[in-house]
Each structure stands twice: as C-alpha cells, then as structure tokens.
Design a protein around this motif. Structure first.
Motif, PDB file in Angstrom:
ATOM      1  N   GLN A  92     -10.972  -0.405   0.997  1.00 51.46           N
ATOM      2  CA  GLN A  92      -9.675  -0.951   1.163  1.00 51.46           C
ATOM      3  C   GLN A  92      -8.618   0.247   0.252  1.00 51.46           C
ATOM      4  O   GLN A  92      -9.124   0.897  -0.838  1.00 51.46           O
ATOM      5  CB  GLN A  92      -9.124  -2.157  -0.168  1.00 51.46           C
ATOM      6  CG  GLN A  92      -9.721  -3.286   0.591  1.00 51.46           C
ATOM      7  CD  GLN A  92      -9.729  -4.673  -0.362  1.00 51.46           C
ATOM      8  OE1 GLN A  92     -10.506  -5.379  -0.593  1.00 51.46           O
ATOM      9  NE2 GLN A  92      -8.496  -4.884  -0.636  1.00 51.46           N
ATOM     10  N   THR A  93      -7.796   0.377   0.767  1.00 54.83           N
ATOM     11  CA  THR A  93      -6.706   1.270   0.302  1.00 54.83           C
ATOM     12  C   THR A  93      -5.232   0.763   0.472  1.00 54.83           C
ATOM     13  O   THR A  93      -4.910   0.026   1.194  1.00 54.83           O
ATOM     14  CB  THR A  93      -6.747   2.714   0.813  1.00 54.83           C
ATOM     15  OG1 THR A  93      -6.740   2.498   2.194  1.00 54.83           O
ATOM     16  CG2 THR A  93      -8.182   3.281   0.659  1.00 54.83           C
ATOM     17  N   PRO A  94      -4.227   0.963  -0.514  1.00 59.81           N
ATOM     18  CA  PRO A  94      -4.568   1.652  -1.853  1.00 59.81           C
ATOM     19  C   PRO A  94      -5.162   0.762  -2.845  1.00 59.81           C
ATOM     20  O   PRO A  94      -5.087  -0.610  -2.741  1.00 59.81           O
ATOM     21  CB  PRO A  94      -3.223   2.016  -2.423  1.00 59.81           C
ATOM     22  CG  PRO A  94      -2.169   0.978  -1.828  1.00 59.81           C
ATOM     23  CD  PRO A  94      -2.931   0.643  -0.619  1.00 59.81           C
ATOM     24  N   LYS A  95      -5.653   1.019  -3.814  1.00 60.13           N
ATOM     25  CA  LYS A  95      -6.077   0.220  -5.111  1.00 60.13           C
ATOM     26  C   LYS A  95      -4.945  -0.181  -5.865  1.00 60.13           C
ATOM     27  O   LYS A  95      -5.092  -1.491  -6.402  1.00 60.13           O
ATOM     28  CB  LYS A  95      -7.168   1.177  -6.020  1.00 60.13           C
ATOM     29  CG  LYS A  95      -8.405   1.298  -5.345  1.00 60.13           C
ATOM     30  CD  LYS A  95      -9.252   1.870  -6.414  1.00 60.13           C
ATOM     31  CE  LYS A  95     -10.754   2.556  -5.770  1.00 60.13           C
ATOM     32  NZ  LYS A  95     -11.495   1.385  -4.944  1.00 60.13           N
ATOM     33  N   PHE A  96      -3.937   0.232  -6.061  1.00 56.11           N
ATOM     34  CA  PHE A  96      -2.804  -0.142  -6.671  1.00 56.11           C
ATOM     35  C   PHE A  96      -1.369   0.149  -6.145  1.00 56.11           C
ATOM     36  O   PHE A  96      -1.542   1.162  -5.400  1.00 56.11           O
ATOM     37  CB  PHE A  96      -2.931   0.397  -8.317  1.00 56.11           C
ATOM     38  CG  PHE A  96      -3.893   0.034  -9.053  1.00 56.11           C
ATOM     39  CD1 PHE A  96      -4.992   1.026  -9.127  1.00 56.11           C
ATOM     40  CD2 PHE A  96      -3.963  -1.197  -9.669  1.00 56.11           C
ATOM     41  CE1 PHE A  96      -6.259   0.684  -9.810  1.00 56.11           C
ATOM     42  CE2 PHE A  96      -5.321  -1.438 -10.312  1.00 56.11           C
ATOM     43  CZ  PHE A  96      -6.181  -0.364 -10.472  1.00 56.11           C
ATOM     44  N   GLN A  97      -0.588  -0.690  -6.121  1.00 56.79           N
ATOM     45  CA  GLN A  97       0.723  -0.375  -5.416  1.00 56.79           C
ATOM     46  C   GLN A  97       1.755  -1.293  -6.289  1.00 56.79           C
ATOM     47  O   GLN A  97       1.577  -2.468  -6.426  1.00 56.79           O
ATOM     48  CB  GLN A  97       0.760  -0.729  -3.912  1.00 56.79           C
ATOM     49  CG  GLN A  97       1.690  -0.378  -3.114  1.00 56.79           C
ATOM     50  CD  GLN A  97       2.177   1.292  -2.918  1.00 56.79           C
ATOM     51  OE1 GLN A  97       1.251   1.817  -2.675  1.00 56.79           O
ATOM     52  NE2 GLN A  97       3.148   1.451  -3.414  1.00 56.79           N
ATOM     53  N   VAL A  98       2.971  -0.472  -6.537  1.00 57.88           N
ATOM     54  CA  VAL A  98       4.112  -1.053  -6.682  1.00 57.88           C
ATOM     55  C   VAL A  98       5.402  -1.216  -6.032  1.00 57.88           C
ATOM     56  O   VAL A  98       5.647  -0.059  -5.497  1.00 57.88           O
ATOM     57  CB  VAL A  98       4.520  -0.571  -8.231  1.00 57.88           C
ATOM     58  CG1 VAL A  98       5.765  -1.366  -8.773  1.00 57.88           C
ATOM     59  CG2 VAL A  98       3.543  -0.785  -9.364  1.00 57.88           C
TER      60      VAL A  98
END
Lengths: 114, 113
Positions: free
Chosen positions: B6-12
């Motif tokens: 999965q991408t991304p691992k983090f997102q704001v």
C-alpha cells in the motif's frame, strides 16, 4: 449494529499461562469464524479458523472453541509467550456468496508479561 | 515476495482535498478489499472487488470510490476528504480457494484536518 463483539478491550497474562480471548456474535447465519492477529504498524494476519460443523480447532498453541447455542467463540493460547502480545480480532464472513466480506469484532489487546 | 503493498503509508489532508490510496498484490489473487480501522470499531469493509472488472460496496462506502485497474491493483479514492475519514486504511486480497483468509497490507494512516 455490531454483529461480532469482543467485549474485553484488553487482557494481561503472565508468560507461560493461558490466554483466553472471547468473542460473541448475534447473526445465527454465520457458519465460519476466523481469528486475526495484528502487531503495531502491520496489517492483520490470519491465525486460525473454525467451521460451524466443528466445536474445536487446534493449531499448535492456539485452539478455538465454538459454542453455537451461546453464539460464542473463544481463542485459547497455551502457553502464552511475550511474542503473542498483539491485538486479536475475531471475524465472520457475511455468508452465502459473500466470501471475504468479513465482519470484525472490535479487537482485544493481549499483553503477555515475561 | 512482497504480498500486498500500500502507498502512501502516511498522509495528511485538508478538508475538501482529494487523494488516492494505491494497493497492489503479487499473489495472483482474484479478490481485493479496502477496510478502514477506527478505535473501538474493529475493521469495516469499504469496497471490495471479487474479480478483475467488478467492484461492489461494503459496509461503509459513502465518500469513497474504487478502481480495479487490473488483477494486481485496486485503488481507493477520496474525492472530497472529511475529518470523519481520518482512519487507518487496509488493503487486502484473497484467493478463490481461501476466500475468507485475507492477506493484508501494512496500512495507510490518513489524517484529515
């Protein structure tokens, strides 16, 4: 409407002792149940399953018991090890042709102390 | 053997922004799924794809769209993000033989401000 419920948010046991994680369900059409294990920052991984035609399934240190009349299943871990510390989810597929469409419980955080 | 990536691992994100979560599996599985995990709620199914070319709604599909690009890839799109979509998102896949045994990705943590 939570069809699969894990009423204990957390459980703490000593290494070497038995861990018992519980799960209740409300939908009598459920005929297959699974347990998943999840470590922090990882996805859940399949642990063990049981069909409703059985009342027990064992895999090494892990045993799942199913009580259909009580709509209750439990996961026993004997002996518990520190590496078993994780979140445990019980799950059931919606049934019929709904393979893979799992309904999950809220999860129970297991901590095994050395 | 990467499994499910999965991408991304983090997102704001800010409210109203759009984004797409990407998922790919290399196990030749037919079925793919998107779940979200929220505190005290377990995992809830957003959308699934039983096979290439098909998609269907799960338990909580509102505010999301999906695309099964090919057998390997299944993306989840938020067209206009809302704070209620702050969650950890998991992609998963399964084979025809073991349809209820899902292989999950590591998750994507999304925060909507």
């Amino acid at each position: 409407d939570q069809q699969v419920k894990q009423n204990s948010p957390s459980l703490s046991v000593q290494e070497g002792r038995i861990s018992i994680l519980n799960c209740d369900y409300t939908n009598s059409m459920f005929d297959y149940f699974l347990w998943y294990k999840k470590y922090p920052a990882e996805g859940p991984t399949f642990l063990i399953s049981i069909s409703s035609i059985k009342d027990k399934n064992e895999d090494g240190r892990f045993t799942v018991f199913l009580n259909k009349s009580a709509k209750h299943l439990s996961l026993h871990i004997v002996p518990s090890q520190p590496g078993d510390s994780a979140v445990y989810f019980c799950a059931a597929p919606a049934g019929g042709t709904s393979y893979g469409k799992l309904t999950f419980g809220q999860g129970t955080i297991l901590t095994v102390h050395p | 053997n990467a499994g499910v990536t999965q991408t991304p691992k983090f997102q704001v994100l800010k409210t109203g922004q759009s984004m797409t979560l990407q998922c790919a599996q290399d196990m030749n599985h037919n079925s793919m799924y998107w779940y979200r995990q929220d505190p005290g709620m377990g995992l809830r199914l957003i959308y699934y794809s039983a096979s290439e070319g098909t998609t269907d709604k799960g338990e909580v599909p509102n505010g999301y769209n999906v695309s099964r690009l090919n057998k390997r890839e299944f993306s989840l799109r938020l067209e206009s993000a809302a704070p209620s979509q702050t969650s950890v998102y998991f992609c998963a896949s399964s084979s025809s033989q073991g349809a209820n045994v899902l292989t999950f990705g590591a998750g994507s943590r999304l925060t909507v401000l």
